[in-house]
Write an enzyme that holds these catalytic residues in place. Structure first.
Site, PDB file in Angstrom:
ATOM      1  N   ASN A   1       3.444  -7.070  13.468  1.00 35.87           N
ATOM      2  CA  ASN A   1       2.866  -5.750  13.824  1.00 35.87           C
ATOM      3  C   ASN A   1       3.451  -5.399  15.181  1.00 35.87           C
ATOM      4  O   ASN A   1       3.617  -6.229  16.111  1.00 35.87           O
ATOM      5  CB  ASN A   1       1.485  -5.516  13.585  1.00 35.87           C
ATOM      6  CG  ASN A   1       1.102  -4.150  13.241  1.00 35.87           C
ATOM      7  OD1 ASN A   1       1.552  -2.979  13.993  1.00 35.87           O
ATOM      8  ND2 ASN A   1       0.211  -3.914  12.472  1.00 35.87           N
TER       9      ASN A   1
ATOM     10  N   CYS B   1       2.051  14.235 -16.399  1.00 37.38           N
ATOM     11  CA  CYS B   1       1.297  15.354 -16.654  1.00 37.38           C
ATOM     12  C   CYS B   1      -0.159  14.767 -16.931  1.00 37.38           C
ATOM     13  O   CYS B   1      -0.515  14.082 -17.807  1.00 37.38           O
ATOM     14  CB  CYS B   1       1.794  15.884 -18.148  1.00 37.38           C
ATOM     15  SG  CYS B   1       0.721  17.209 -18.972  1.00 37.38           S
TER      16      CYS B   1
ATOM     17  N   CYS C   1       4.149  20.642 -16.821  1.00 37.44           N
ATOM     18  CA  CYS C   1       4.788  19.869 -18.043  1.00 37.44           C
ATOM     19  C   CYS C   1       5.642  20.637 -18.857  1.00 37.44           C
ATOM     20  O   CYS C   1       4.841  21.618 -19.281  1.00 37.44           O
ATOM     21  CB  CYS C   1       3.536  19.029 -18.815  1.00 37.44           C
ATOM     22  SG  CYS C   1       4.337  18.094 -20.086  1.00 37.44           S
TER      23      CYS C   1
ATOM     24  N   THR D   1       0.322  -3.184   9.000  1.00 33.92           N
ATOM     25  CA  THR D   1      -0.783  -2.228   8.285  1.00 33.92           C
ATOM     26  C   THR D   1      -1.953  -2.695   9.225  1.00 33.92           C
ATOM     27  O   THR D   1      -2.097  -3.397   9.862  1.00 33.92           O
ATOM     28  CB  THR D   1      -0.947  -2.783   7.104  1.00 33.92           C
ATOM     29  OG1 THR D   1      -2.222  -2.025   6.498  1.00 33.92           O
ATOM     30  CG2 THR D   1      -1.185  -4.287   6.720  1.00 33.92           C
TER      31      THR D   1
ATOM     32  N   CYS E   1      -0.867  15.160 -21.154  1.00 32.31           N
ATOM     33  CA  CYS E   1      -0.297  14.378 -22.398  1.00 32.31           C
ATOM     34  C   CYS E   1       0.061  13.149 -21.761  1.00 32.31           C
ATOM     35  O   CYS E   1       0.651  12.156 -22.214  1.00 32.31           O
ATOM     36  CB  CYS E   1       0.792  15.008 -23.104  1.00 32.31           C
ATOM     37  SG  CYS E   1       2.326  15.361 -22.036  1.00 32.31           S
TER      38      CYS E   1
ATOM     39  N   HIS F   1      -1.489   1.639  -4.549  1.00 36.84           N
ATOM     40  CA  HIS F   1      -1.590   2.747  -4.467  1.00 36.84           C
ATOM     41  C   HIS F   1      -0.728   3.596  -5.170  1.00 36.84           C
ATOM     42  O   HIS F   1      -0.597   5.017  -4.904  1.00 36.84           O
ATOM     43  CB  HIS F   1      -1.662   3.468  -2.839  1.00 36.84           C
ATOM     44  CG  HIS F   1      -2.643   2.855  -2.052  1.00 36.84           C
ATOM     45  ND1 HIS F   1      -2.654   2.539  -0.683  1.00 36.84           N
ATOM     46  CD2 HIS F   1      -3.955   2.220  -2.507  1.00 36.84           C
ATOM     47  CE1 HIS F   1      -3.768   2.036  -0.436  1.00 36.84           C
ATOM     48  NE2 HIS F   1      -4.767   1.902  -1.072  1.00 36.84           N
TER      49      HIS F   1
ATOM     50  N   ALA G   1       9.266  -4.497  12.338  1.00 38.02           N
ATOM     51  CA  ALA G   1       9.151  -5.314  11.152  1.00 38.02           C
ATOM     52  C   ALA G   1      10.661  -5.639  11.090  1.00 38.02           C
ATOM     53  O   ALA G   1      10.931  -6.598  10.663  1.00 38.02           O
ATOM     54  CB  ALA G   1       8.716  -4.540  10.068  1.00 38.02           C
TER      55      ALA G   1
ATOM     56  N   GLN H   1       0.858  -1.201   0.053  1.00 40.41           N
ATOM     57  CA  GLN H   1       0.131  -0.073  -0.076  1.00 40.41           C
ATOM     58  C   GLN H   1       0.872   1.207  -0.107  1.00 40.41           C
ATOM     59  O   GLN H   1       0.491   2.332  -0.281  1.00 40.41           O
ATOM     60  CB  GLN H   1      -0.803  -0.034   1.228  1.00 40.41           C
ATOM     61  CG  GLN H   1      -1.805  -1.446   1.475  1.00 40.41           C
ATOM     62  CD  GLN H   1      -2.345  -1.208   2.796  1.00 40.41           C
ATOM     63  OE1 GLN H   1      -3.229  -0.431   3.093  1.00 40.41           O
ATOM     64  NE2 GLN H   1      -1.687  -2.158   3.713  1.00 40.41           N
ATOM     65  N   ASN H   2       2.100   0.954   0.149  1.00 39.16           N
ATOM     66  CA  ASN H   2       3.194   2.163   0.134  1.00 39.16           C
ATOM     67  C   ASN H   2       3.377   2.550  -1.142  1.00 39.16           C
ATOM     68  O   ASN H   2       3.330   2.046  -1.856  1.00 39.16           O
ATOM     69  CB  ASN H   2       4.491   1.647   1.122  1.00 39.16           C
ATOM     70  CG  ASN H   2       4.206   1.362   2.313  1.00 39.16           C
ATOM     71  OD1 ASN H   2       2.902   1.893   2.816  1.00 39.16           O
ATOM     72  ND2 ASN H   2       4.945   0.519   3.093  1.00 39.16           N
TER      73      ASN H   2
END
Ligand code: NAD
Length: 249
Positions: free
Chosen positions: A214, A127, A148, A189, A130, A119, A233, A101-102
Site C-alpha cells: 500500500n 433485470c 429489460c 485497501t 426476470c 462486491h 501496487a 472488493q473491486n
C-alpha cells in the site's frame, strides 16, 4: 526494503495456498480513483446514488450518477502491471485465488482465473424482475433507467449496493480460501469496508503470513500485517516478480 522483498519472495516461493485480497488501490494506476480521500469518487458524487432504497425510489437520478461513474468514466479502464503480476503468479501455481472488493473486472481482464468478487461486478446488468443479464456496452444508456427488453423492468448493475447483502457463493468461497491460506497478499485497501475487511483477519487467525502492499498504512498495518511493502501496487509487484523470476520452479 531490499531485505524485506527478499524475505517476502522466499515466503511466497515456499507457500502452498497463497491468496491475494485487493481493494480500490490496485486499480488506481488504471485510472480508477478510490471512493475515499481528497481525490476519491465521493468528493465528486453523492454515495446515496448507490443506496438500494434510493435506487428503487429514484432510479433516474441514481442511474445518472451510476452511468457517469461506472460506464462513462471507468468504462475504458485497462488492467495495469499489478493485476498482470497476480495473473502470472496464478499461472505459475503460486497464487490460489484473488478475493477482490473491486467491481471493475480488471483482474479477469489481466488473465486471473480464480477471482471471488466480494462486491459483484459492474460489467453485468441484471433485470430485477426476470433476472436476465446484459453486457453494459450492449445496452442503450442514453435513455435512463435502462430496461429489460422482455418485461420492461429496470436493470440494475450487478454489484453490491449499500443496504444489500454479499453474494452468497463469493462470500463462502472467499472465507474458505482465507481459512486455507498460508500467505495473504493484502493490496491497496484501507480495510474499512465490512464484512470484506475480515478476510485477511480470518487468514491470519488460521496462521497465514500477512504481506501488505500500500502507499499508506491501513487498518491492518499495526495489527495483523507481518510485512509492509510501501509503494504503488504495480511497482512493488513488479519488483517482487523480478525476484521470484530468479527462483527455479
Ligand atoms: P479505499 O478507497 O477505501 O482505499 C484505497 C486504498 O488504496 C488506500 O488504502 C490507499 O492508500 C491505497 N492506494 C491508493 N493508491 C494506491 C496504489 N497505487 N497502490 C497501492 N495502494 C494504493 O478502497 P477499499 O478499501 O478497496 O474500499 C472501498 C470500496 O470501494 C470497496 O468496497 C470497493 O468495492 C469499492 N471501490 C471499487 C473500485 C473499483 O472497482 N476499482 C473503485 C473505488 C471503490
Amino acid at each position: 526494503m531490499k531485505k524485506d522483498l527478499q524475505e517476502v519472495a522466499d515466503i511466497i516461493s515456499n507457500s502452498k495456498s497463497m491468496i491475494a485480497f485487493t481493494g480500490a488501490g490496485i486499480s488506481v494506476e488504471s485510472g480508477i480513483p478510490p471512493f475515499r480521500g481528497p481525490d476519491g469518487l465521493w468528493s465528486r458524487y453523492d454515495p446515496q446514488c448507490l443506496d438500494l432504497d434510493y435506487f428503487h425510489l429514484n432510479p433516474v437520478e441514481s442511474w445518472k450518477a451510476i452511468k457517469s461513474i461506472f460506464y462513462d468514466f471507468f468504462g475504458e479502464a485497462k488492467s495495469n502491471g499489478a493485476h498482470k503480476v497476480l495473473a502470472q503468479l496464478e499461472e505459475k501455481g503460486l497464487l490460489k485465488a484473488v478475493v477482490t472488493q473491486n467491481i471493475d473486472n480488471l483482474h479477469q481482464e489481466a488473465g486471473s482465473k480464480t477471482v471471488y468478487e466480494f462486491h459483484g461486478n459492474s460489467q453485468k446488468l441484471v433485470c430485477l424482475q426476470c433476472g436476465k443479464s446484459y453486457v453494459p456496452s450492449e445496452v442503450n444508456l442514453d435513455e435512463l433507467p435502462p430496461k429489460c427488453e422482455h418485461d420492461k423492468k429496470i436493470l440494475k448493475p450487478d454489484f453490491v449496493f449499500f443496504g444489500e447483502g454479499i453474494p452468497e457463493a463469493a462470500y463462502r468461497k472467499s472465507l474458505q480460501a482465507a481459512r486455507d491460506a498460508d500467505v495473504v497478499l493484502v493490496i491497496g485497501t484501507t480495510g474499512e469496508v465490512m464484512p470484506a475487511a475480515m478476510i485477511p483477519t480470518e487468514a491470519k487467525r488460521n496462521g497465514a503470513v500477512v504481506i501488505e502492499i500500500n502507499t499508506e498504512e491501513s487498518n491492518y498495518t499495526d495489527g495483523i500485517t507481518d510485512y509492509f511493502l510501501r509503494g504503488k501496487a504495480s511497482e512493488i509487484l513488479r519488483q517482487l516478480n523480478e525476484v521470484l523470476n530468479g527462483y527455479n520452479y
